[in-house]
Design a protein around this motif. Structure first.
Motif, PDB file in Angstrom:
ATOM      1  N   GLY A   1      53.323  40.767  23.849  1.00  0.00           N
ATOM      2  CA  GLY A   1      53.186  41.334  22.515  1.00  0.00           C
ATOM      3  C   GLY A   1      54.483  41.773  21.885  1.00  0.00           C
ATOM      4  N   VAL A   2      55.624  41.500  22.552  1.00  0.00           N
ATOM      5  CA  VAL A   2      56.925  41.862  21.971  1.00  0.00           C
ATOM      6  C   VAL A   2      57.149  41.006  20.727  1.00  0.00           C
ATOM      7  CG1 VAL A   2      59.397  41.966  22.360  1.00  0.00           C
ATOM      8  CG2 VAL A   2      57.808  42.483  24.233  1.00  0.00           C
ATOM      9  N   PRO A   3      57.342  41.612  19.559  1.00  0.00           N
ATOM     10  CA  PRO A   3      57.401  40.840  18.301  1.00  0.00           C
ATOM     11  C   PRO A   3      58.493  39.785  18.274  1.00  0.00           C
ATOM     12  CG  PRO A   3      57.125  43.188  17.866  1.00  0.00           C
ATOM     13  CD  PRO A   3      57.401  43.053  19.330  1.00  0.00           C
ATOM     14  N   ARG A   4      59.649  40.088  18.850  1.00  0.00           N
ATOM     15  CA  ARG A   4      60.767  39.148  18.751  1.00  0.00           C
ATOM     16  C   ARG A   4      61.021  38.407  20.062  1.00  0.00           C
ATOM     17  NH1 ARG A   4      65.264  42.498  15.108  1.00  0.00           N
ATOM     18  NH2 ARG A   4      63.913  42.799  13.273  1.00  0.00           N
ATOM     19  N   ALA A   5      60.001  38.306  20.881  1.00  0.00           N
ATOM     20  CA  ALA A   5      60.138  37.571  22.143  1.00  0.00           C
ATOM     21  C   ALA A   5      60.382  36.094  21.852  1.00  0.00           C
ATOM     22  CB  ALA A   5      58.882  37.744  22.980  1.00  0.00           C
TER      23      ALA A   5
ATOM     24  N   THR B   1      34.186  36.423  36.625  1.00  0.00           N
ATOM     25  CA  THR B   1      35.225  36.443  35.593  1.00  0.00           C
ATOM     26  C   THR B   1      34.814  37.357  34.440  1.00  0.00           C
ATOM     27  OG1 THR B   1      36.034  34.246  36.160  1.00  0.00           O
ATOM     28  CG2 THR B   1      36.500  35.037  33.938  1.00  0.00           C
ATOM     29  N   ARG B   2      33.541  37.312  34.063  1.00  0.00           N
ATOM     30  CA  ARG B   2      33.041  38.219  33.015  1.00  0.00           C
ATOM     31  C   ARG B   2      33.291  39.671  33.404  1.00  0.00           C
ATOM     32  NH1 ARG B   2      31.537  37.520  27.640  1.00  0.00           N
ATOM     33  NH2 ARG B   2      30.452  35.535  27.388  1.00  0.00           N
ATOM     34  N   SER B   3      33.019  39.993  34.641  1.00  0.00           N
ATOM     35  CA  SER B   3      33.205  41.368  35.119  1.00  0.00           C
ATOM     36  C   SER B   3      34.684  41.753  35.091  1.00  0.00           C
ATOM     37  CB  SER B   3      32.655  41.497  36.540  1.00  0.00           C
ATOM     38  OG  SER B   3      32.904  42.774  37.070  1.00  0.00           O
ATOM     39  N   THR B   4      35.546  40.810  35.448  1.00  0.00           N
ATOM     40  CA  THR B   4      36.987  41.082  35.434  1.00  0.00           C
ATOM     41  C   THR B   4      37.475  41.322  34.013  1.00  0.00           C
ATOM     42  OG1 THR B   4      37.333  39.755  37.415  1.00  0.00           O
ATOM     43  CG2 THR B   4      39.250  40.149  36.012  1.00  0.00           C
ATOM     44  N   LEU B   5      37.040  40.509  33.077  1.00  0.00           N
ATOM     45  CA  LEU B   5      37.451  40.668  31.675  1.00  0.00           C
ATOM     46  C   LEU B   5      36.976  42.018  31.122  1.00  0.00           C
ATOM     47  CD1 LEU B   5      36.744  37.096  30.219  1.00  0.00           C
ATOM     48  CD2 LEU B   5      38.917  38.037  31.016  1.00  0.00           C
ATOM     49  N   ALA B   6      35.820  42.460  31.563  1.00  0.00           N
ATOM     50  CA  ALA B   6      35.268  43.729  31.062  1.00  0.00           C
ATOM     51  C   ALA B   6      36.109  44.924  31.487  1.00  0.00           C
ATOM     52  CB  ALA B   6      33.828  43.899  31.540  1.00  0.00           C
ATOM     53  N   ARG B   7      36.941  44.754  32.500  1.00  0.00           N
ATOM     54  CA  ARG B   7      37.780  45.869  32.973  1.00  0.00           C
ATOM     55  C   ARG B   7      39.123  45.932  32.255  1.00  0.00           C
ATOM     56  NH1 ARG B   7      35.689  44.132  38.061  1.00  0.00           N
ATOM     57  NH2 ARG B   7      37.662  43.096  38.614  1.00  0.00           N
ATOM     58  N   ALA B   8      39.395  45.026  31.352  1.00  0.00           N
ATOM     59  CA  ALA B   8      40.674  45.034  30.637  1.00  0.00           C
ATOM     60  C   ALA B   8      40.799  46.297  29.795  1.00  0.00           C
ATOM     61  CB  ALA B   8      40.788  43.799  29.756  1.00  0.00           C
ATOM     62  N   ASP B   9      41.977  46.924  29.861  1.00  0.00           N
ATOM     63  CA  ASP B   9      42.165  48.169  29.111  1.00  0.00           C
ATOM     64  C   ASP B   9      42.993  47.985  27.846  1.00  0.00           C
ATOM     65  OD1 ASP B   9      44.496  47.574  30.400  1.00  0.00           O
ATOM     66  OD2 ASP B   9      44.771  49.561  31.296  1.00  0.00           O
ATOM     67  N   THR B  10      43.568  46.804  27.647  1.00  0.00           N
ATOM     68  CA  THR B  10      44.307  46.496  26.412  1.00  0.00           C
ATOM     69  C   THR B  10      44.012  45.054  26.022  1.00  0.00           C
ATOM     70  OG1 THR B  10      46.287  45.638  27.536  1.00  0.00           O
ATOM     71  CG2 THR B  10      46.202  48.031  27.115  1.00  0.00           C
ATOM     72  N   PRO B  11      44.207  44.711  24.746  1.00  0.00           N
ATOM     73  CA  PRO B  11      44.035  43.305  24.338  1.00  0.00           C
ATOM     74  C   PRO B  11      44.954  42.364  25.121  1.00  0.00           C
ATOM     75  CG  PRO B  11      44.075  44.719  22.414  1.00  0.00           C
ATOM     76  CD  PRO B  11      44.448  45.591  23.578  1.00  0.00           C
ATOM     77  N   GLN B  12      46.182  42.814  25.383  1.00  0.00           N
ATOM     78  CA  GLN B  12      47.100  41.972  26.162  1.00  0.00           C
ATOM     79  C   GLN B  12      46.524  41.660  27.532  1.00  0.00           C
ATOM     80  OE1 GLN B  12      48.049  44.563  24.352  1.00  0.00           O
ATOM     81  NE2 GLN B  12      50.051  44.229  23.385  1.00  0.00           N
ATOM     82  N   ASN B  13      45.994  42.695  28.199  1.00  0.00           N
ATOM     83  CA  ASN B  13      45.421  42.479  29.526  1.00  0.00           C
ATOM     84  C   ASN B  13      44.195  41.580  29.475  1.00  0.00           C
ATOM     85  OD1 ASN B  13      47.352  44.003  30.761  1.00  0.00           O
ATOM     86  ND2 ASN B  13      46.092  45.837  30.994  1.00  0.00           N
ATOM     87  N   LEU B  14      43.422  41.692  28.432  1.00  0.00           N
ATOM     88  CA  LEU B  14      42.235  40.848  28.288  1.00  0.00           C
ATOM     89  C   LEU B  14      42.626  39.371  28.246  1.00  0.00           C
ATOM     90  CD1 LEU B  14      39.227  40.381  27.758  1.00  0.00           C
ATOM     91  CD2 LEU B  14      39.660  40.834  25.318  1.00  0.00           C
ATOM     92  N   ILE B  15      43.639  39.068  27.444  1.00  0.00           N
ATOM     93  CA  ILE B  15      44.075  37.668  27.332  1.00  0.00           C
ATOM     94  C   ILE B  15      44.715  37.206  28.632  1.00  0.00           C
ATOM     95  CG2 ILE B  15      45.556  36.067  26.055  1.00  0.00           C
ATOM     96  CD1 ILE B  15      45.351  38.045  23.673  1.00  0.00           C
ATOM     97  N   ALA B  16      45.549  38.066  29.217  1.00  0.00           N
ATOM     98  CA  ALA B  16      46.223  37.691  30.467  1.00  0.00           C
ATOM     99  C   ALA B  16      45.215  37.434  31.580  1.00  0.00           C
ATOM    100  CB  ALA B  16      47.206  38.783  30.879  1.00  0.00           C
ATOM    101  N   LEU B  17      44.169  38.261  31.669  1.00  0.00           N
ATOM    102  CA  LEU B  17      43.143  38.068  32.695  1.00  0.00           C
ATOM    103  C   LEU B  17      42.395  36.755  32.479  1.00  0.00           C
ATOM    104  CD1 LEU B  17      41.734  41.704  32.966  1.00  0.00           C
ATOM    105  CD2 LEU B  17      42.982  40.442  34.747  1.00  0.00           C
ATOM    106  N   ALA B  18      42.197  36.394  31.216  1.00  0.00           N
ATOM    107  CA  ALA B  18      41.547  35.107  30.934  1.00  0.00           C
ATOM    108  C   ALA B  18      42.440  33.943  31.373  1.00  0.00           C
ATOM    109  CB  ALA B  18      41.223  35.005  29.450  1.00  0.00           C
ATOM    110  N   LEU B  19      43.734  34.047  31.078  1.00  0.00           N
ATOM    111  CA  LEU B  19      44.667  32.986  31.461  1.00  0.00           C
ATOM    112  C   LEU B  19      44.836  32.912  32.981  1.00  0.00           C
ATOM    113  CD1 LEU B  19      47.467  33.477  28.772  1.00  0.00           C
ATOM    114  CD2 LEU B  19      45.652  31.762  28.791  1.00  0.00           C
ATOM    115  N   GLY B  20      44.649  34.042  33.659  1.00  0.00           N
ATOM    116  CA  GLY B  20      44.780  34.057  35.105  1.00  0.00           C
ATOM    117  C   GLY B  20      43.475  33.798  35.835  1.00  0.00           C
ATOM    118  N   SER B  21      42.402  33.593  35.097  1.00  0.00           N
ATOM    119  CA  SER B  21      41.084  33.417  35.718  1.00  0.00           C
ATOM    120  C   SER B  21      40.994  32.081  36.450  1.00  0.00           C
ATOM    121  CB  SER B  21      39.997  33.479  34.636  1.00  0.00           C
ATOM    122  OG  SER B  21      40.090  32.339  33.788  1.00  0.00           O
ATOM    123  N   PRO B  22      40.075  31.978  37.426  1.00  0.00           N
ATOM    124  CA  PRO B  22      39.886  30.707  38.129  1.00  0.00           C
ATOM    125  C   PRO B  22      39.549  29.565  37.192  1.00  0.00           C
ATOM    126  CG  PRO B  22      38.769  32.484  39.302  1.00  0.00           C
ATOM    127  CD  PRO B  22      39.239  33.066  38.003  1.00  0.00           C
TER     128      PRO B  22
END
Length: 506
Positions: A442-446, A480-501
């Motif tokens: 989420g770094v704007p100028r990454a 995977t649904r259960s893992t996504l439900a534990r995300a505490d930020t939008p960034q983590n939600l997307i990262a967990l999806a990308l890291g999912s099986p």
């Protein structure tokens, strides 16, 4: 057929129809890719010849290294004594590989000609060369641009011939030094020939000896055998017939003799392929039961013709392409049909690929997520599905290094593995998750930026549903649904999806 869908791609393909999309991708010359072309225009080295790259980048860097080495030898001081000019020369050399690797990632993530990019990756791996071996790095740009990329949807014989004439392949598998014993040339003259071919400057006395105006020192010695079998063996085992293709060690030796004299003119100066008759074995050879009378360079061309049209080659190429697109162990019936297409069309790769990607096996529900993504496929698909903005592709290149698949960095001629067992282990999956976390920081100028809020405004059930639909194609396990439900930020939600099986599979 792609490195993964971007937002809107599925809807676009649904609207135009699958048959139309397949035909479009099989004819990349019809697809407008001007946005990518504009992005690559600043990479000046991509269009340069190997000779120009050597003159402007690699030779100055080599001279700079020599100066540094000489300076360090003359002094006990171990500090870096590079001058600004020397540092600039060495940095310039790194520019060549940096532009090549960044371009590869930009093509994979941005190109509209996705099937062409997938096939370019496939054939670069099939005809693998290793950047870390000597002068290969000087020829890599030309190798991908001229030997591989133009032929991925052409005829296999043209692709095979382009690779066989490529200095990158000739150097990587040592064929450029493969030479028959030549009684008329004493060992000292043979050494001088090699030095001159490498671009070394000879003294007047050495030139006279090379031209035969001076006798060799001492008694004439019997020249040592100089035939190198590396390329001949891989040409049969990996490039054409396959390991079970029915050839023998005698066939390898005979093919190696046929290919003597296939070498490189002035390698250190980026010279091109050249056939040197003085290095060529002029005996009669037999390969796969076919006799080759002495015929110079044409012997090699006839050998390539023989290998390209051999039924074992048709099966081997059909198997590997089916393995890439369908399953680690592709259905035998599909391989047989693709091999028949290869034989019937004289190795027309466009039609072989068409046979595979329009087959019931390719379209079967069981094929979905049957293949584990390689690190390149994982990184490229993550960038595409998140619609990331790329200011610099260097972080993507570095990510592949972290994931164990540096571009052009596979040392064995077998290339990188493409099966699940090659890439699935606990450490690899953790590294993929770490790459995903960095991608969606989420770094704007990454250098590579993902608009997180556009994908997931929050971590609500609605955002989770949206991520499952857009990133995971709508189908995930309860775990995977259960893992996504534990995300505490939008960034983590997307990262967990990308890291999912599910996302690790195509």
């Amino acid at each position: 057929m792609t490195f993964g869908p971007r937002p809107g791609d599925v809807e676009r393909v649904s609207k135009m129809g699958l048959d139309a999309y397949v035909d479009e991708q099989l004819h990349p010359e019809r697809i407008d890719d001007s946005a990518l072309d504009a992005r690559l225009a600043s990479f000046e080295t991509l269009t340069m010849s190997s000779a120009d790259l050597a003159e402007q980048y690699f030779e100055p860097a080599m001279a700079a290294r020599r100066e540094v080495k000489q300076a360090s030898s003359a002094s006990d001081d171990k500090k870096d004594d590079r001058t600004p000019a020397e540092r600039q020369a060495l940095a310039a050399q790194r520019t060549v590989l940096s532009e090549l690797t960044q371009a590869r990632m930009l093509r994979a993530t941005m190109s509209e000609r996705q099937l062409q990019e997938v096939l370019t990756d496939f054939w670069l791996n099939h005809f693998n060369v290793f950047v870390g071996k000597g002068l290969v790095r000087e020829y890599l740009t030309e190798y991908e641009r001229d030997a591989i990329r133009p032929h991925v949807l052409g005829h296999f014989r043209d692709l095979l011939g382009a690779v066989a004439h490529s200095p990158a392949m000739l150097f990587y598998l040592d064929n450029w030094q493969s030479s028959t014993p030549t009684p008329s040339i004493d060992p000292q003259r043979a050494n001088l020939l090699r030095r001159r071919a490498m671009g070394a400057r000879l003294t007047p006395e050495q030139r006279d000896r090379l031209m035969g105006r001076l006798p060799a020192n001492g008694q004439a010695q019997r020249p040592t055998r100089g035939i190198n079998e590396n390329y001949a063996r891989e040409l049969m085992e990996l490039h054409t017939l396959g390991v079970d293709g029915g050839y023998t060690q005698d066939d390898v030796i005979a093919l190696a003799k046929i290919l003597t004299g296939w070498t490189i003119d002035r390698p250190r100066q980026g010279g091109a392929f050249v056939f040197r008759p003085a290095m060529h074995d002029t005996s009669t050879k037999t390969v796969l039961g076919v006799t080759f009378a002495p015929d110079g360079e044409r012997e090699g061309e006839k050998a390539l013709d023989l290998l390209a049209r051999h039924p074992a080659t048709a099966h081997h190429i059909a198997y590997e392409l089916s393995q890439r697109f369908v399953a680690d162990e592709p259905p035998a019936a599909l391989v047989d049909r693709a091999a028949k297409t290869f034989r019937d069309t004289n190795g027309d790769l466009r039609e072989v690929v068409r046979t595979i990607v329009t087959s019931p096996e390719f379209l079967a529900s069981g094929t979905r997520r049957a293949k584990v993504k390689t690190p390149l496929e994982f990184v490229a698909s993550a960038v595409r599905t998140t619609n990331a903005t790329i200011e610099s592709a260097q972080p993507l290149v570095a990510a592949l290094q972290t994931l164990g698949m540096p571009l052009y960095g596979c040392q064995p001629p077998t290339g990188y593995g493409t099966s699940a067992t090659d890439w699935v282990n606990t450490g690899a999956l953790i590294n993929r998750m770490n790459v995903a976390v960095r991608l969606v920081s989420g770094v704007p100028r990454a250098p590579v930026h993902v608009d997180v809020r556009a994908l997931a405004p929050d971590t609500s059930a609605a955002s989770q549903d949206a991520i499952v639909a857009s990133v995971l194609a709508g189908t995930v396990s309860a775990s995977t649904r259960s893992t996504l439900a534990r995300a505490d930020t939008p960034q983590n939600l997307i990262a967990l999806a990308l890291g999912s099986p599910e996302f690790q599979r195509r």
